[in-house]
Design an enzyme around this catalytic site. Sequence first.
Site, PDB file in Angstrom:
ATOM      1  N   GLY A  10      32.931  98.371  -7.075  1.00 21.95           N
ATOM      2  CA  GLY A  10      33.245  97.688  -5.824  1.00 21.95           C
ATOM      3  C   GLY A  10      33.819  98.674  -4.833  1.00 21.95           C
ATOM      4  O   GLY A  10      34.257  99.771  -5.208  1.00 21.95           O
ATOM      5  N   GLY A  15      39.853  95.132  -4.784  1.00 22.60           N
ATOM      6  CA  GLY A  15      40.695  94.492  -5.798  1.00 22.60           C
ATOM      7  C   GLY A  15      40.374  94.883  -7.236  1.00 22.60           C
ATOM      8  O   GLY A  15      40.794  94.199  -8.176  1.00 22.60           O
ATOM      9  N   LYS A  16      39.678  96.005  -7.424  1.00 22.62           N
ATOM     10  CA  LYS A  16      39.298  96.420  -8.774  1.00 22.62           C
ATOM     11  C   LYS A  16      40.505  96.685  -9.680  1.00 22.62           C
ATOM     12  O   LYS A  16      40.538  96.212 -10.819  1.00 22.62           O
ATOM     13  CB  LYS A  16      38.450  97.699  -8.712  1.00 22.62           C
ATOM     14  N   SER A  17      41.475  97.444  -9.198  1.00 23.78           N
ATOM     15  CA  SER A  17      42.611  97.830 -10.042  1.00 23.78           C
ATOM     16  C   SER A  17      43.396  96.621 -10.536  1.00 23.78           C
ATOM     17  O   SER A  17      43.828  96.582 -11.693  1.00 23.78           O
ATOM     18  CB  SER A  17      43.562  98.758  -9.276  1.00 23.78           C
ATOM     19  N   ASP A  37      40.010 106.775  -9.500  1.00 30.26           N
ATOM     20  CA  ASP A  37      41.346 107.254  -9.127  1.00 30.26           C
ATOM     21  C   ASP A  37      41.910 108.197 -10.183  1.00 30.26           C
ATOM     22  O   ASP A  37      42.466 109.250  -9.844  1.00 30.26           O
ATOM     23  CB  ASP A  37      42.306 106.075  -8.937  1.00 30.26           C
TER      24      ASP A  37
END
Lengths: 177, 177, 177, 177
Positions: A10, A15-17, A37
Amino acid sequence: MTTQMIILNGGSSSGKSGIVRCLQAVLPDPWLAFGCDSFVDALPAKMQGSDGGIEFAADGGVSVGADFRALEAAWTEGIVTMARAGARIIIDDVFLGGAASQQRWQKALGGLPVLWVGVRCEGAVAAGREVARGDRVQGMATLQADVVHEGVFYDLEVDTTHTESLECARTIAAQVG
Amino acid sequence: MTTQMIILNGGSSSGKSGIVRCLQAVLPDPWLAFGCDSFVDALPAKMQGSDGGIEFAADGGVSVGADFRALEAAWTEGIVTMARAGARIIIDDVFLGGAASQQRWQKALGGLPVLWVGVRCEGAVAAGREVARGDRVQGMATLQADVVHEGVFYDLEVDTTHTESLECARTIAAQVG
Amino acid sequence: MTTQMIILNGGSSSGKSGIVRCLQAVLPDPWLAFGCDSFVDALPAKMQGSDGGIEFAADGGVSVGADFRALEAAWTEGIVTMARAGARIIIDDVFLGGAASQQRWQKALGGLPVLWVGVRCEGAVAAGREVARGDRVQGMATLQADVVHEGVFYDLEVDTTHTESLECARTIAAQVG
Amino acid sequence: MTTQMIILNGGSSSGKSGIVRCLQAVLPDPWLAFGCDSFVDALPAKMQGSDGGIEFAADGGVSVGADFRALEAAWTEGIVTMARAGARIIIDDVFLGGAASQQRWQKALGGLPVLWVGVRCEGAVAAGREVARGDRVQGMATLQADVVHEGVFYDLEVDTTHTESLECARTIAAQVG
C-alpha cells in the site's frame, strides 16, 4: 496449505504499520514483521540522498538507485529463507513499480505460498494522515495512493479509509490457513 | 578472500551501535546493518514479557524462551542467505550464551567467511553509559560485560573504554579484505 | 543559596544530553530537563526549513529566523517561571550567538541564581561522535565546537573529550548547593 | 479577543497528538505544542515507577505521586507564562482527575482566555488504536475513555471515532479568533 508469509502492499500513510502490529497481536502464533522501513533503517546513512541509494524529493517523490536495488534483492532472498526455515513473516511494502515489484517478490519466493494483501486508502484521507503523523515528507501519500496497486493481484484487499486497523487485521487473519 | 560479513559481539552499552554506524560511514561499499535490537523490534509486542519470548528483569537480567530461539534460528539463516546473495552485512549481537551463541552462528554460516570482532568495555564505564543513554534497564551493562565474551574467539578486539567509536571502526575497517 | 537551575552550554554532539540524564540520576531531588531539542520538537513541523523558523544547511550550519526568536523568548520566560515556582530545572542549550545567547538568558532570569556549565569537547572527537550517532547533519559538531563558548562565562566547565558523562555529572552535582 | 491557548483533553489513544500536529499545520500562525507526554519526558527516568513519581500498572492504570504533582504545578505556571509572553500554545492533556484537573489549569490561567476542546473517541475504537500503535500499555485507552471527561466543560468537542484528525483540526481552527 499453511500460510507462512503475508505481504501487504500500500502507499505511504495508508495504514500498513498499524495493521501489521494488530496482525501480530491477533494471530495466535508469533509472526516476525519486516518491511521497507526496516530495510531502509539497515542501510548506511550516507545512502540516503545519494545517487545509488534512495532519494526523497521535496514533493514526496521517491527514487532508488542501483546499489539500493542490489541490496534489496539480497534482502528479499534472505527474508524468503527465513520463511522457508519455519518463521512466519509479515512484510509491508510499497510497490513503487506496481506489478514489476510484485514480480520481484514472486521470483524470490519460488513456489512459497503467500497471502497477498492490498491496503487501500483514499488519497485525500492518506494525505491528511500524513499531516497528522508529522514525520513524513508531505506529498508521498497522494503520489503513491494509486500507482502502487497498478497491475498487482491480491488474495484480499482492505481499505483503511473507513475501517480501523484492528478490523482490517481481523479480516486478514481470518484468511490465514 | 573478500569479507562479506562482520559480526560484532559485546555487552549492552559497550558501544556496538555507534561502531556499526561508523563502519557504515567509513567502509567504501554499502553495508547493511542488523542485530539483536532490530530482531527484537520485528517480534510481536506480546512476546516481550511472555514465557516463550524475551523477558527483561528489573535487575537487568535477560532471558529468552523457546519461541524466541526458534524465530532467531530462522532469522539467522535468512541473514546468512543475504550475505551469500551478495549483500555485505554487519551484525551486532550480544552472545548471552558465550561460546554457544557463536557456535549457533557458525553452524548457520557454513563456511562463509566472517570477521569476528569482540567489543569490550569495562563494566563500570558501560554502566555509566547505560545511565547516560537513559533508555535501558539499569544493570544490563554490568551483568553482560564479561559473560558474553566467555569462550568466544575473535579476529580482532576493540575496547571502547578509552577509544572512540570512529577509531574502533577504522581499526576494524582496516581488516576488511 | 540553593541552586534552582543549571544551564549547560555546548556544541552539537559535545555530550550534553548524556550529562543531563546522568545529572537527573545522581541528584537526590527530582530535576526537570528541557533544552533546544525539546523546544524544536514543540515547533510546528512547517517551521523547519522556513524563513522565519529554523534551517539546517547541508554543511551543518544552523540559522534561525524572527518567528523562532519570538517563540524562544516566550519559552525562556516560561522556563524561568517554572524555576521560580519551585521546580528544579536543567537546561541544555547551544549558544549559537555566544555571549549574546547567555545575555538573553540572564535578562529573563532576573536575579535567579543559575549554575552556568560549559560542556567542552574537542571538535574532531565531537565530529566522530556525530558519525556514531547517525541522526545529525554532518558538520554541526565541528562548526559549533568553539563558537558557542565565545565570550561566555561559566561557574564550571567539563570536557567530555576524555571524561565520561557520569563523571562530568558528578563534578557538576558537587557544585549544586 | 484573540485566543492565545488551546487545551485539548482526551483519553489515551483518542487521537490528540495527531490533531495537534494538524492544528500546527493548518493554523496560519506558529503555535508551540506541549502536553503530558513532553512533560513526562522532562522528568528523571527514576521517577517512572517510583512512589512520588508516575506509575503505569499492567492493566493500564496510571497513578501519580506528590513529587509529580509539585513539578506539574510549576510546569503549568511556566506554560501559562509562555502564553502571556506572546507565544500561541496548544496543550494536549489527559484529565485523570476530570473536573479537578481542569480547575488546576483554570487556577494557573487566571483570566487568560483558553479554547477548551474535548477529544472523544469510543472506548472500543481507542483500544483498537492502542493495539495498532504498539507503544502503550494495553488497557489505558479503555480505562480513560470516559473518566477524563467527567465534569469537564468545553468550548467545543470533536470525536475521532469516525472523523479524521485533519477534519477535527479544521473544526477547532475555525473557532480560533
